[in-house]
Design an enzyme around this catalytic site. Structure first.
Site, PDB file in Angstrom:
ATOM      1  N   GLU A 261      41.667  38.282  40.175  1.00  0.00           N
ATOM      2  CA  GLU A 261      41.084  39.585  39.860  1.00  0.00           C
ATOM      3  C   GLU A 261      39.575  39.459  39.711  1.00  0.00           C
ATOM      4  O   GLU A 261      39.104  38.539  39.044  1.00  0.00           O
ATOM      5  CB  GLU A 261      41.692  40.139  38.564  1.00  0.00           C
ATOM      6  CG  GLU A 261      43.126  40.571  38.704  1.00  0.00           C
ATOM      7  CD  GLU A 261      43.627  41.376  37.506  1.00  0.00           C
ATOM      8  OE1 GLU A 261      42.796  41.765  36.647  1.00  0.00           O
ATOM      9  OE2 GLU A 261      44.833  41.623  37.427  1.00  0.00           O
ATOM     10  N   HIS A 282      44.111  47.076  38.181  1.00  0.00           N
ATOM     11  CA  HIS A 282      44.237  46.812  36.740  1.00  0.00           C
ATOM     12  C   HIS A 282      43.795  48.039  35.940  1.00  0.00           C
ATOM     13  O   HIS A 282      42.973  47.954  35.021  1.00  0.00           O
ATOM     14  CB  HIS A 282      43.415  45.587  36.339  1.00  0.00           C
ATOM     15  CG  HIS A 282      43.952  44.914  35.111  1.00  0.00           C
ATOM     16  ND1 HIS A 282      43.968  43.546  34.943  1.00  0.00           N
ATOM     17  CD2 HIS A 282      44.502  45.420  33.972  1.00  0.00           C
ATOM     18  CE1 HIS A 282      44.486  43.233  33.757  1.00  0.00           C
ATOM     19  NE2 HIS A 282      44.815  44.366  33.156  1.00  0.00           N
TER      20      HIS A 282
END
Length: 310
Positions: A261, A282
């Site tokens: 991420e 997210h």
């Protein structure tokens, strides 16, 4: 006057409350400027982060004055908890403040994947009329399996039951006689995998949970089932999931969290061409309302802590 550094986005009203009484650096892009971050924490008393800031040994070593870390969310895998404990640094997650946002994300994506009718806009615009291709499944009377049965999972269960779904859950840390189970049936991991039409993950990332949903677990799921991960990247073996989706074993999946991420173009290639997959950055726990609640909670904790130190 204490010095506070905020490295990722936070509700402006909460920032202003903190800044009214303390020297505050609000730099939402600081997470992407590691060298600058390490320089800034040299004189920092309280650090406020989200999930992308690595509060690791390197950062802790650069922050000799650090007293506390506020986490604008609940997952703590980006924070060296042992290192903080050894230094006596308090860590505050925003427990409970974004439960509703995540629960609504899970229910929404589950229904979208089951129904399968929401990815055909381009075909309809082009004059296609793919009704037969888009006949999906109703959620009512299906079984939802929750892997982990903490506060967020319980919010999901309540909403799923309101739609007529049967809910089962697996949580080895919650005794079978705990009243929190209510009318949700506690089951083994194997029974949850085999008996669920929709599986939603609600576990932290640990050495025990990393890749707990691997190729074997995916094979054990019902053909045509749906998987949702809004918990932590790394809990799902992403290559194995992409294979299961391409092979048609699963009807669909939704991922809000990833092993890498932000998800890079290279890492994202494993998912290329999958029409039965929803990917989001997210964001499950971040709504306008949840951001206010999370930010306000952490601001309260920071201000109370510093008031006690005066």
């Amino acid at each position: 006057m204490s010095r506070i550094v905020i490295t990722e986005f936070m509700d402006e009203a909460a920032v202003q409350r903190i800044a009214a009484s303390h020297d505050t650096l609000y730099a939402p892009d600081l997470v992407d400027r590691r060298a600058d971050l390490l320089a800034q924490v040299a004189t920092t008393d309280v650090l406020i982060v989200r999930n992308r800031t690595r509060v690791d040994a390197e950062l802790l070593a650069a922050a000799p004055r650090l007293q506390a870390v506020g986490r604008l969310g609940v997952g703590l895998d980006n924070i060296d908890m042992e290192g903080c404990q050894a230094r006596g640094i308090t860590v505050w997650p925003a427990t409970g403040a974004n439960d509703l946002a995540v629960a609504e994300y899970v229910i929404t994506t589950a229904m979208m994947l089951l129904r399968g009718a929401y990815a055909a806009t381009d075909r309809v615009v082009a004059g296609d009329w793919p009704r037969q291709d888009l006949i999906g499944t109703e959620a009512s009377a299906l079984t939802l399996g929750l892997m982990g049965y903490g506060a967020i999972a319980r919010q999901v269960a309540r909403r799923a039951q309101g739609m007529g779904m049967r809910v089962i859950a697996h949580d080895p840390h919650l005794p079978a006689d705990d009243p929190a189970w209510g009318d949700v049936a506690p089951v083994s991991r194997a029974d949850l995998l085999a008996g669920s039409d929709v599986i939603s993950l609600h576990v932290p990332l640990t050495s025990q949970t990393r890749h707990m949903i691997d190729a074997a677990a995916l094979r054990a799921m019902r053909p045509g089932a749906v998987l949702i991960n809004a918990a932590r990247g790394g809990v799902v073996d992403e290559d194995a999931l992409a294979d299961a989706l391409r092979q048609g074993h699963l009807a669909g999946a939704a991922l809000d969290v990833f092993e890498v991420e932000p998800l890079t173009a290279k890492a994202g290639q494993r998912f290329a061409g999958l029409s039965n997959l929803i990917l989001t950055p997210h964001i499950a726990g971040v709504t306008a309302q949840a951001n206010v609640r999370v930010s306000s909670l952490i601001a309260d904790l920071v201000l109370d802590h510093l008031a006690e130190r005066v």
